[in-house]
Design a protein around this motif. Structure first.
Motif, mmCIF file in Angstrom:
data_model
loop_
_atom_site.group_PDB
_atom_site.id
_atom_site.type_symbol
_atom_site.label_atom_id
_atom_site.label_comp_id
_atom_site.label_asym_id
_atom_site.label_seq_id
_atom_site.Cartn_x
_atom_site.Cartn_y
_atom_site.Cartn_z
ATOM 1 N N GLY A 163 3.655 9.157 -0.691
ATOM 2 C CA GLY A 163 2.624 9.235 -1.554
ATOM 3 C C GLY A 163 2.084 9.940 -0.291
ATOM 4 N N GLU A 164 2.199 10.288 0.967
ATOM 5 C CA GLU A 164 1.396 10.710 2.062
ATOM 6 C C GLU A 164 1.327 12.267 2.313
ATOM 7 O OE1 GLU A 164 1.348 9.704 7.228
ATOM 8 O OE2 GLU A 164 3.322 8.683 6.247
ATOM 9 N N ILE A 165 3.173 13.096 1.734
ATOM 10 C CA ILE A 165 3.217 14.237 2.179
ATOM 11 C C ILE A 165 2.468 14.476 0.497
ATOM 12 C CG2 ILE A 165 4.752 15.965 1.186
ATOM 13 C CD1 ILE A 165 7.404 13.597 2.407
ATOM 14 N N LEU A 166 2.911 14.164 -0.749
ATOM 15 C CA LEU A 166 1.686 14.591 -2.221
ATOM 16 C C LEU A 166 -0.066 14.721 -1.347
ATOM 17 C CD1 LEU A 166 3.315 12.499 -4.655
ATOM 18 C CD2 LEU A 166 3.315 14.224 -4.382
ATOM 19 N N LYS A 208 -3.542 15.224 -4.051
ATOM 20 C CA LYS A 208 -3.998 14.181 -3.764
ATOM 21 C C LYS A 208 -4.185 12.676 -4.737
ATOM 22 C CE LYS A 208 -6.609 16.549 0.041
ATOM 23 N NZ LYS A 208 -7.818 17.352 -0.295
ATOM 24 N N ALA A 209 -4.133 13.072 -5.889
ATOM 25 C CA ALA A 209 -4.541 11.898 -6.815
ATOM 26 C C ALA A 209 -3.618 10.868 -7.255
ATOM 27 C CB ALA A 209 -5.287 12.587 -8.386
ATOM 28 N N GLU A 210 -1.864 12.131 -7.243
ATOM 29 C CA GLU A 210 -0.661 11.909 -7.282
ATOM 30 C C GLU A 210 -0.042 10.962 -6.203
ATOM 31 O OE1 GLU A 210 3.490 13.640 -8.624
ATOM 32 O OE2 GLU A 210 2.134 15.063 -8.419
ATOM 33 N N GLY A 211 -0.951 11.379 -4.698
ATOM 34 C CA GLY A 211 -0.246 10.762 -3.691
ATOM 35 C C GLY A 211 -1.062 9.234 -3.369
ATOM 36 N N LEU A 212 -2.005 9.360 -4.089
ATOM 37 C CA LEU A 212 -3.280 7.711 -3.941
ATOM 38 C C LEU A 212 -2.352 6.837 -4.787
ATOM 39 C CD1 LEU A 212 -5.433 6.424 -3.113
ATOM 40 C CD2 LEU A 212 -6.854 7.644 -4.571
ATOM 41 N N GLU A 213 -1.976 7.160 -6.289
ATOM 42 C CA GLU A 213 -1.037 6.571 -6.692
ATOM 43 C C GLU A 213 0.227 5.972 -6.550
ATOM 44 O OE1 GLU A 213 0.641 7.202 -10.992
ATOM 45 O OE2 GLU A 213 -0.857 8.169 -11.050
ATOM 46 N N LYS A 214 0.712 6.950 -5.884
ATOM 47 C CA LYS A 214 2.575 6.326 -4.779
ATOM 48 C C LYS A 214 2.244 5.366 -4.018
ATOM 49 C CE LYS A 214 6.023 8.798 -6.931
ATOM 50 N NZ LYS A 214 6.605 8.489 -7.302
ATOM 51 N N GLU A 257 -5.564 7.183 5.512
ATOM 52 C CA GLU A 257 -6.034 8.371 5.508
ATOM 53 C C GLU A 257 -5.669 9.151 4.203
ATOM 54 O OE1 GLU A 257 -2.461 8.289 7.399
ATOM 55 O OE2 GLU A 257 -3.355 7.653 9.100
ATOM 56 N N VAL A 258 -4.848 8.305 3.188
ATOM 57 C CA VAL A 258 -4.797 9.218 1.645
ATOM 58 C C VAL A 258 -6.314 9.130 0.297
ATOM 59 C CG1 VAL A 258 -3.469 9.060 -0.159
ATOM 60 C CG2 VAL A 258 -2.240 9.059 1.960
ATOM 61 N N LEU A 259 -6.959 7.950 1.223
ATOM 62 C CA LEU A 259 -8.450 7.772 0.563
ATOM 63 C C LEU A 259 -9.294 8.756 1.161
ATOM 64 C CD1 LEU A 259 -8.589 3.826 0.312
ATOM 65 C CD2 LEU A 259 -9.241 5.664 -1.649
ATOM 66 N N GLY A 308 -11.952 11.784 -0.085
ATOM 67 C CA GLY A 308 -12.951 12.407 -0.146
ATOM 68 C C GLY A 308 -13.697 10.840 -0.520
ATOM 69 N N LYS A 309 -12.806 9.584 -0.106
ATOM 70 C CA LYS A 309 -13.304 8.543 0.032
ATOM 71 C C LYS A 309 -12.984 7.649 1.551
ATOM 72 C CE LYS A 309 -10.827 8.254 -4.424
ATOM 73 N NZ LYS A 309 -11.851 8.100 -5.473
ATOM 74 N N LYS A 310 -14.090 8.133 1.634
ATOM 75 C CA LYS A 310 -14.593 7.363 3.401
ATOM 76 C C LYS A 310 -14.505 6.231 3.239
ATOM 77 C CE LYS A 310 -14.096 11.664 5.288
ATOM 78 N NZ LYS A 310 -14.426 12.515 3.951
ATOM 79 N N ALA A 311 -15.384 5.523 2.492
ATOM 80 C CA ALA A 311 -16.099 4.581 2.865
ATOM 81 C C ALA A 311 -14.741 3.200 1.683
ATOM 82 C CB ALA A 311 -17.266 4.261 1.866
ATOM 83 N N GLU A 312 -14.165 3.938 1.179
ATOM 84 C CA GLU A 312 -12.760 2.861 1.031
ATOM 85 C C GLU A 312 -11.504 3.196 1.882
ATOM 86 O OE1 GLU A 312 -11.778 3.265 -3.640
ATOM 87 O OE2 GLU A 312 -13.121 4.162 -3.670
ATOM 88 N N ALA A 313 -12.032 3.871 2.508
ATOM 89 C CA ALA A 313 -10.850 4.232 3.611
ATOM 90 C C ALA A 313 -11.273 2.980 4.810
ATOM 91 C CB ALA A 313 -10.606 5.474 4.495
ATOM 92 N N VAL A 314 -11.825 2.653 4.544
ATOM 93 C CA VAL A 314 -12.849 2.327 6.164
ATOM 94 C C VAL A 314 -11.582 0.038 5.703
ATOM 95 C CG1 VAL A 314 -14.528 0.842 6.966
ATOM 96 C CG2 VAL A 314 -14.007 3.386 6.887
ATOM 97 N N VAL A 315 -12.354 0.424 4.721
ATOM 98 C CA VAL A 315 -12.051 -1.399 3.661
ATOM 99 C C VAL A 315 -10.364 -1.331 4.614
ATOM 100 C CG1 VAL A 315 -11.664 -2.115 2.486
ATOM 101 C CG2 VAL A 315 -14.193 -0.724 2.689
ATOM 102 N N GLU A 316 -9.640 -0.234 4.022
ATOM 103 C CA GLU A 316 -7.972 -0.762 4.045
ATOM 104 C C GLU A 316 -8.102 -0.560 5.206
ATOM 105 O OE1 GLU A 316 -6.450 -1.350 1.630
ATOM 106 O OE2 GLU A 316 -8.134 -0.419 -0.284
ATOM 107 N N MET A 317 -8.010 0.563 6.346
ATOM 108 C CA MET A 317 -7.916 0.366 7.576
ATOM 109 C C MET A 317 -8.207 -1.105 8.429
ATOM 110 S SD MET A 317 -6.510 3.369 8.658
ATOM 111 C CE MET A 317 -6.696 5.542 8.613
ATOM 112 N N GLN A 318 -9.839 -2.159 7.847
ATOM 113 C CA GLN A 318 -9.788 -3.030 8.306
ATOM 114 C C GLN A 318 -8.820 -3.667 7.914
ATOM 115 O OE1 GLN A 318 -13.478 -2.841 6.738
ATOM 116 N NE2 GLN A 318 -14.763 -2.690 8.433
ATOM 117 N N GLU A 319 -8.727 -3.794 6.617
ATOM 118 C CA GLU A 319 -7.309 -5.612 6.392
ATOM 119 C C GLU A 319 -6.456 -4.539 6.959
ATOM 120 O OE1 GLU A 319 -7.249 -7.106 3.747
ATOM 121 O OE2 GLU A 319 -9.080 -7.138 3.227
#
Length: 221
Positions: free
Chosen positions: A109-112, A118-124, A158-160, A164-175
């Protein structure tokens, strides 16, 4: 024996990768892979040897990832995934196999994401996180499972952000940070957990900055 020699090469590779000598680590991992593959071909019914091959392939792929050889790394991780699925199809359904599949999906996912898929990477990456969550739920007291889960939240963040999904990225990093802080409270003298809490705080601060939340980023530093 041949297995001990392969294991020695693998352990030396582990030491080298931890000192950031990825090129020499890759040489040692390749020697180990060659040894494990020979053993597995000689005893094709021994599933533990197939797991050895899968695990060392992951390490070869990780060293290539560290060296920026993303195409080769992706190819190796895809081979790891096939090996994991083959083990499952032979009813070799151990925690190690599921953990290996989750770790492989996470890196793929990270490499993709880094190579513009990016979308494929997010799914993985989401698939990897889901599997790590299930593994952790089955063994909630196991520190290694929680470290894996933190890694998955971090990579998903990081993948989010790459998507461009910065707000969602923050939530996952907080988790992810919450998991590491809980682990740190349980074992305050564990140096690895304390180091990873510092890393998690750093990743979260970077994500806050990327999301334009400068005050929150500065509050963590």
């Amino acid at each position: 024996s041949a297995r001990y020699l392969a294991l020695a090469n693998e352990k030396l590779g582990d030491v080298l990768i931890s000192t950031r000598d990825s090129a020499t680590a890759l040489d040692e991992y390749r020697k180990a892979l060659s040894g494990f593959e020979v053993l597995s071909k000689k005893q094709p019914d021994k599933l533990e040897l197939k797991l050895d091959v899968m695990n060392i392939r992951q390490k070869v792929s990780f060293a290539q990832f560290k060296l920026g050889q993303l195409d080769r790394s992706l190819e190796g991780y895809n081979a790891c995934l096939q090996a994991g699925q083959s083990l499952l199809s032979h009813n070799f359904r151990t925690v190690e196999v599921f953990r290996g599949i989750a770790k492989t999906n996470l890196r793929i996912g990270e490499i993709l994401a880094l190579t513009n898929r990016k979308a494929e990477g997010l799914e993985k990456t989401r698939a990897a996180l889901d599997l790590f969550r299930r593994l952790s739920a089955k063994n909630p007291d196991h520190a290694e499972a929680l470290h894996d889960l933190w890694s998955a939240y971090t990579v998903l963040g990081e993948v989010l952000a790459e998507n461009g999904k910065k707000a969602e990225a923050v939530v996952e990093m907080q988790e992810g940070l919450a998991i590491m802080e809980a682990l740190g409270r349980e074992d305050p003298h564990n140096m690895r957990s304390q180091r990873d809490i510092s890393l998690a705080l750093g990743y979260l601060a970077e994500t806050y900055l990327a999301a334009g939340q400068k005050e929150r980023a500065h509050a963590l530093s």
